[in-house]
Design a protein around this motif. Structure first.
Motif, PDB file in Angstrom:
ATOM      1  N   ALA A 126       0.829  -1.208   0.000  1.00 28.82           N
ATOM      2  CA  ALA A 126       0.000   0.000   0.000  1.00 28.82           C
ATOM      3  C   ALA A 126       0.864   1.258   0.000  1.00 28.82           C
ATOM      4  CB  ALA A 126      -0.935  -0.008   1.195  1.00 28.82           C
ATOM      5  N   VAL A 127       1.986   1.231   0.694  1.00 26.96           N
ATOM      6  CA  VAL A 127       2.872   2.398   0.756  1.00 26.96           C
ATOM      7  C   VAL A 127       3.451   2.680  -0.625  1.00 26.96           C
ATOM      8  CG1 VAL A 127       5.000   3.284   1.751  1.00 26.96           C
ATOM      9  CG2 VAL A 127       3.383   2.054   3.183  1.00 26.96           C
ATOM     10  N   LEU A 128       3.775   1.641  -1.354  1.00 26.59           N
ATOM     11  CA  LEU A 128       4.308   1.813  -2.703  1.00 26.59           C
ATOM     12  C   LEU A 128       3.278   2.470  -3.612  1.00 26.59           C
ATOM     13  CD1 LEU A 128       6.547   1.284  -4.763  1.00 26.59           C
ATOM     14  CD2 LEU A 128       5.506  -0.950  -5.175  1.00 26.59           C
ATOM     15  N   ILE A 129       2.052   2.029  -3.534  1.00 28.58           N
ATOM     16  CA  ILE A 129       0.985   2.600  -4.363  1.00 28.58           C
ATOM     17  C   ILE A 129       0.745   4.062  -3.982  1.00 28.58           C
ATOM     18  CG2 ILE A 129      -1.486   2.474  -4.895  1.00 28.58           C
ATOM     19  CD1 ILE A 129      -1.200  -0.573  -4.686  1.00 28.58           C
ATOM     20  N   VAL A 130       0.683   4.351  -2.697  1.00 31.22           N
ATOM     21  CA  VAL A 130       0.489   5.731  -2.237  1.00 31.22           C
ATOM     22  C   VAL A 130       1.663   6.597  -2.693  1.00 31.22           C
ATOM     23  CG1 VAL A 130       0.355   7.200  -0.194  1.00 31.22           C
ATOM     24  CG2 VAL A 130      -1.012   5.124  -0.313  1.00 31.22           C
ATOM     25  N   GLY A 131       2.876   6.077  -2.595  1.00 31.14           N
ATOM     26  CA  GLY A 131       4.061   6.823  -3.032  1.00 31.14           C
ATOM     27  C   GLY A 131       4.043   7.107  -4.525  1.00 31.14           C
ATOM     28  N   LEU A 132       3.624   6.139  -5.334  1.00 34.64           N
ATOM     29  CA  LEU A 132       3.545   6.353  -6.780  1.00 34.64           C
ATOM     30  C   LEU A 132       2.467   7.371  -7.140  1.00 34.64           C
ATOM     31  CD1 LEU A 132       4.045   2.729  -8.143  1.00 34.64           C
ATOM     32  CD2 LEU A 132       5.624   4.664  -8.310  1.00 34.64           C
ATOM     33  N   VAL A 133       1.331   7.341  -6.436  1.00 34.09           N
ATOM     34  CA  VAL A 133       0.274   8.317  -6.675  1.00 34.09           C
ATOM     35  C   VAL A 133       0.761   9.720  -6.308  1.00 34.09           C
ATOM     36  CG1 VAL A 133      -2.019   9.080  -5.909  1.00 34.09           C
ATOM     37  CG2 VAL A 133      -1.621   6.676  -6.476  1.00 34.09           C
ATOM     38  N   MET A 134       1.458   9.842  -5.203  1.00 37.39           N
ATOM     39  CA  MET A 134       2.010  11.142  -4.789  1.00 37.39           C
ATOM     40  C   MET A 134       3.027  11.641  -5.817  1.00 37.39           C
ATOM     41  SD  MET A 134       0.384  12.079  -2.180  1.00 37.39           S
ATOM     42  CE  MET A 134       1.336  13.389  -1.519  1.00 37.39           C
TER      43      MET A 134
END
Length: 183
Positions: free
Chosen positions: A21-29
């Protein structure tokens, strides 16, 4: 003696239960920051274009102003040129020249005086046209209201309309200005 780390086994289970989930949030940011940066770059590019256009128009205005001043110097001379149309740029009032749209279609290359000014960063030297205009004015003797007697006392007034055209750093930036001159 072999020692087993008792905390190792539960830790491995925790890692295998992660879903990224952190990876997905980081990519969206990262995507959002890229979009904001692109918008800022596009905005600054637009502001740079506007500043360049403003500078170009200012150069055209200054060139037109210089042409206007040179034409007024001609009118300050002791002997004026002939306004019979024999010399390009010196005319009796041109039909339709009172309309502002007329000067956009005027043939500035043929029917105007090209100045000998050497201006930096302009695409072409300024050009001007001087028109001799004769007007009839009623002259009152006492400054009162206009009556029949004052309409009989008429005087011809000669003045000059100077129209100057300046070009900026590119041929797309054109400014046309006018002044009225009385000797």
């Amino acid at each position: 003696m072999k020692r087993h780390n008792r905390g190792a086994l539960p830790r491995a289970r925790k890692l295998s239960s992660q879903r990224g989930a952190v990876l997905i949030v980081g990519l969206v940011m990262l995507l959002l920051m890229t979009v904001v940066a692109m918008a800022a770059m596009r905005g600054s590019e637009m502001q740079e274009l506007m500043a360049g256009n403003m500078r170009d128009r200012n150069l055209a205005f200054q060139a037109a102003e210089a042409g206007l001043r040179e034409a007024e110097e001609v009118l300050n001379q002791a002997v004026l040129p002939s306004f019979d149309g024999g010399v390009a740029g010196y005319y009796v009032e041109i039909d339709g020249s009172r309309n502002t749209g007329y000067w956009n279609t005027h043939d500035w290359d043929v029917d105007a005086v090209e100045t000998d000014l050497e201006l930096d960063r302009v695409a072409a030297p300024p050009r001007y046209v001087i028109e001799e205009i004769t007007a009839t004015a009623a002259t009152g003797t006492d400054g009162g209201a206009i009556d029949f007697q004052s309409t009989l006392n008429q005087e011809e007034i000669v003045y000059y309309r100077v129209t100057s055209r300046g070009v900026g750093g590119t041929a797309n930036a054109v400014v046309i200005i006018q002044s009225t001159f009385k000797r």
